[in-house]
Scaffold this motif. Structure first.
Motif: not given
Ligand SMILES: [Fe+2]
Ligand SMILES: [Fe+2]
Length: 189
Positions: A47-55, A90-99, A107-115
């Protein structure tokens, strides 16, 4: 006899750390001392990633389409913010990958995943106001998440702390611009 106070956190000896690290290698950075719920952390970070993409999308769009008097300096500011939001993304996406998760760039559902929301606007002042609202949402959201992660996942927490300080700068920049273009009080409309 040890005189370590009972309240001190327990520290594993080197051999235990080494043995544990050799087991469950497929779990990557998620070791036994990971205090959080990994699946929940990944969900939150999606959800943080979606927020950042929307930003990134919002600031990029504004940087390109802003018009009017003194818009050149504001365009440059929007472009700078877009670049910083991309760094967060990028930082958030990398952290998700690390975990062990797969960052969701669908892109589908992006707006609803974003805060924060992607609101169409047609004036410079509305752009600034929408950016300020989005930054305030991000600041609130990240402050809460920093408290949520606490000591359970210090790496995620520290990453979010770094992002939060930049979002606060962004909010402050947008607030200043809004006052410059609209006068006080900026958030009454
Ligand atoms: Fe950001
Ligand atoms: Fe921001």
């Amino acid at each position: 006899m040890s005189n370590t106070p009972a309240s001190k956190p327990f520290l594993s000896d080197v051999q235990t750390l080494r043995d544990r690290a050799r087991k469950n290698l497929s779990e990557g950075v998620v070791t036994k001392t990971y205090g959080g719920d990994v699946k929940r952390t990944i969900d939150i970070l999606q959800s943080v990633l979606a927020t950042e993409i929307v930003c990134v999308l919002r600031y990029t769009m504004h940087a390109i389409t802003a018009t009017g008097i003194s818009s050149e300096a504001i365009k440059a500011e929007f472009a700078q913010h877009a670049k910083e939001e991309q760094g967060h993304m990028t930082a958030v996406a990398e952290r998700i990958d690390q975990l062990g998760g797969t960052p969701n760039f669908n892109p589908e559902g992006l707006a609803s995943r974003s805060a924060s929301q992607y609101v169409p606007v047609d004036s410079l002042v509305e752009m600034i106001r929408e950016n300020l609202i989005a930054e305030r949402i991000a600041v609130d959201h990240y402050r809460e998440l920093i408290r949520y992660f606490g000591d359970d996942d210090p790496t995620t927490r520290v990453m979010l702390e770094g992002i939060l300080s930049v979002e606060e700068e962004h909010a402050s920049d947008m607030h200043d611009l809004l006052i410059a273009h609209e006068g006080n009080p900026p958030l009454e409309k």
